[in-house]
Motif scaffolding. Structure first.
Motif, PDB file in Angstrom:
ATOM      1  N   UNK A  12       0.845  -1.186   0.000  1.00 16.79           N
ATOM      2  CA  UNK A  12       0.000   0.000   0.000  1.00 16.79           C
ATOM      3  C   UNK A  12       0.881   1.236   0.000  1.00 16.79           C
ATOM      4  N   UNK A  13       0.376   2.292  -0.605  1.00 14.47           N
ATOM      5  CA  UNK A  13       1.056   3.585  -0.600  1.00 14.47           C
ATOM      6  C   UNK A  13       0.008   4.631  -0.248  1.00 14.47           C
ATOM      7  N   UNK A  14       0.113   5.139   0.961  1.00  8.72           N
ATOM      8  CA  UNK A  14      -0.840   6.132   1.442  1.00  8.72           C
ATOM      9  C   UNK A  14      -0.253   7.521   1.251  1.00  8.72           C
ATOM     10  N   UNK A  15      -1.068   8.411   0.720  1.00  4.28           N
ATOM     11  CA  UNK A  15      -0.604   9.766   0.434  1.00  4.28           C
ATOM     12  C   UNK A  15      -1.261  10.758   1.381  1.00  4.28           C
ATOM     13  N   UNK A  16      -0.509  11.744   1.766  1.00  2.82           N
ATOM     14  CA  UNK A  16      -1.050  12.879   2.510  1.00  2.82           C
ATOM     15  C   UNK A  16      -0.676  14.141   1.758  1.00  2.82           C
ATOM     16  N   UNK A  17      -1.455  15.176   1.963  1.00  7.53           N
ATOM     17  CA  UNK A  17      -1.252  16.382   1.193  1.00  7.53           C
ATOM     18  C   UNK A  17      -2.187  16.375   0.001  1.00  7.53           C
ATOM     19  N   UNK A  18      -1.692  16.758  -1.149  1.00 13.32           N
ATOM     20  CA  UNK A  18      -2.535  16.767  -2.347  1.00 13.32           C
ATOM     21  C   UNK A  18      -2.998  15.347  -2.660  1.00 13.32           C
ATOM     22  N   UNK A  19      -4.211  15.186  -3.144  1.00  8.17           N
ATOM     23  CA  UNK A  19      -4.779  13.858  -3.364  1.00  8.17           C
ATOM     24  C   UNK A  19      -4.082  13.138  -4.506  1.00  8.17           C
ATOM     25  N   UNK A  20      -4.027  11.804  -4.392  1.00  3.10           N
ATOM     26  CA  UNK A  20      -3.379  11.009  -5.439  1.00  3.10           C
ATOM     27  C   UNK A  20      -4.129  11.082  -6.747  1.00  3.10           C
ATOM     28  N   UNK A  21      -5.399  11.509  -6.702  1.00  5.80           N
ATOM     29  CA  UNK A  21      -6.154  11.624  -7.944  1.00  5.80           C
ATOM     30  C   UNK A  21      -5.538  12.646  -8.881  1.00  5.80           C
ATOM     31  N   UNK A  22      -4.685  13.513  -8.347  1.00 10.01           N
ATOM     32  CA  UNK A  22      -4.031  14.526  -9.172  1.00 10.01           C
ATOM     33  C   UNK A  22      -2.762  14.002  -9.835  1.00 10.01           C
ATOM     34  N   UNK A  23      -2.344  12.794  -9.455  1.00  6.61           N
ATOM     35  CA  UNK A  23      -1.044  12.284  -9.862  1.00  6.61           C
ATOM     36  C   UNK A  23      -1.161  10.988 -10.649  1.00  6.61           C
ATOM     37  N   UNK A  24      -0.248  10.823 -11.581  1.00  5.29           N
ATOM     38  CA  UNK A  24       0.022   9.504 -12.122  1.00  5.29           C
ATOM     39  C   UNK A  24       0.935   8.810 -11.113  1.00  5.29           C
ATOM     40  N   UNK A  25       0.556   7.605 -10.730  1.00  2.00           N
ATOM     41  CA  UNK A  25       1.254   6.916  -9.644  1.00  2.00           C
ATOM     42  C   UNK A  25       1.951   5.671 -10.165  1.00  2.00           C
ATOM     43  N   UNK A  26       2.989   5.279  -9.456  1.00  2.00           N
ATOM     44  CA  UNK A  26       3.699   4.089  -9.896  1.00  2.00           C
ATOM     45  C   UNK A  26       4.462   3.420  -8.772  1.00  2.00           C
ATOM     46  N   UNK A  27       4.945   2.232  -9.069  1.00  2.00           N
ATOM     47  CA  UNK A  27       5.805   1.468  -8.175  1.00  2.00           C
ATOM     48  C   UNK A  27       7.122   1.175  -8.900  1.00  2.00           C
ATOM     49  N   UNK A  28       8.192   1.350  -8.154  1.00  2.22           N
ATOM     50  CA  UNK A  28       9.521   0.994  -8.625  1.00  2.22           C
ATOM     51  C   UNK A  28      10.163   0.093  -7.587  1.00  2.22           C
ATOM     52  N   UNK A  29      11.221  -0.602  -7.952  1.00  4.03           N
ATOM     53  CA  UNK A  29      11.924  -1.434  -6.982  1.00  4.03           C
ATOM     54  C   UNK A  29      13.417  -1.373  -7.237  1.00  4.03           C
ATOM     55  N   UNK A  30      14.160  -1.662  -6.180  1.00  6.51           N
ATOM     56  CA  UNK A  30      15.608  -1.669  -6.273  1.00  6.51           C
ATOM     57  C   UNK A  30      16.156  -2.871  -5.520  1.00  6.51           C
ATOM     58  N   UNK A  31      16.818  -3.742  -6.254  1.00  7.42           N
ATOM     59  CA  UNK A  31      17.459  -4.903  -5.650  1.00  7.42           C
ATOM     60  C   UNK A  31      18.876  -4.520  -5.224  1.00  7.42           C
ATOM     61  N   UNK A  32      19.450  -5.245  -4.261  1.00  7.53           N
ATOM     62  CA  UNK A  32      20.813  -4.931  -3.820  1.00  7.53           C
ATOM     63  C   UNK A  32      21.793  -4.937  -4.982  1.00  7.53           C
ATOM     64  N   UNK A  33      22.572  -3.868  -5.097  1.00  6.84           N
ATOM     65  CA  UNK A  33      23.580  -3.773  -6.132  1.00  6.84           C
ATOM     66  C   UNK A  33      23.060  -3.446  -7.509  1.00  6.84           C
TER      67      UNK A  33
END
Length: 120
Positions: A21-42
């Motif tokens: 889950x990604x909870x947002x505070x401040x401006x609503x997420x409806x105003x944003x294009x949202x995404x998920x990224x990941x980073x593996x070690x190295x």
């Protein structure tokens, strides 16, 4: 200003599932294009999935297509990443991202990340 807070990471066996889950505070997420990224070690941070503000339209990295599902609940100001059939190579820190263009200004925000570890 938007603050993004991820949750739902943890340790899971290969073949298992997690929902981030990604909870947002401040401006609503409806105003944003949202995404998920990941980073593996190295490794460098990589794109996982995104969901547009309007539509919405979703897109996925080829490595997760068919296994992961991104969704948004604008009423809860939250986006989700349902991860099924997890593999050890899905291990990494998962980051929530929000991008909006308001007027002539591009705004981009990142969460602090949540660790996902998939054991074989």
């Amino acid at each position: 200003q938007v603050q993004l807070v991820e949750s739902g990471g943890g340790l899971v066996q290969a073949g298992g599932s997690l929902r981030l889950s990604c909870a947002a505070s401040g401006r609503t997420v409806s105003s944003y294009n949202m995404g998920w990224f990941r980073q593996a070690p190295g490794k460098e941070r990589e794109f996982v999935a995104r969901i547009t503000r309007i539509g919405p339209i979703t897109a996925y990295a080829s490595s997760v297509k068919g296994r992961f599902t991104i969704s948004r609940d604008n009423a809860k100001n939250t986006i989700y990443l349902q991860m099924n059939s997890l593999k050890p190579e899905d291990t990494g820190v998962y980051y929530c991202n929000g991008v909006a263009i308001i007027g002539l200004t591009r705004y981009e925000y990142w969460g602090q990340g949540t660790q996902v570890t998939v054991s074989s």
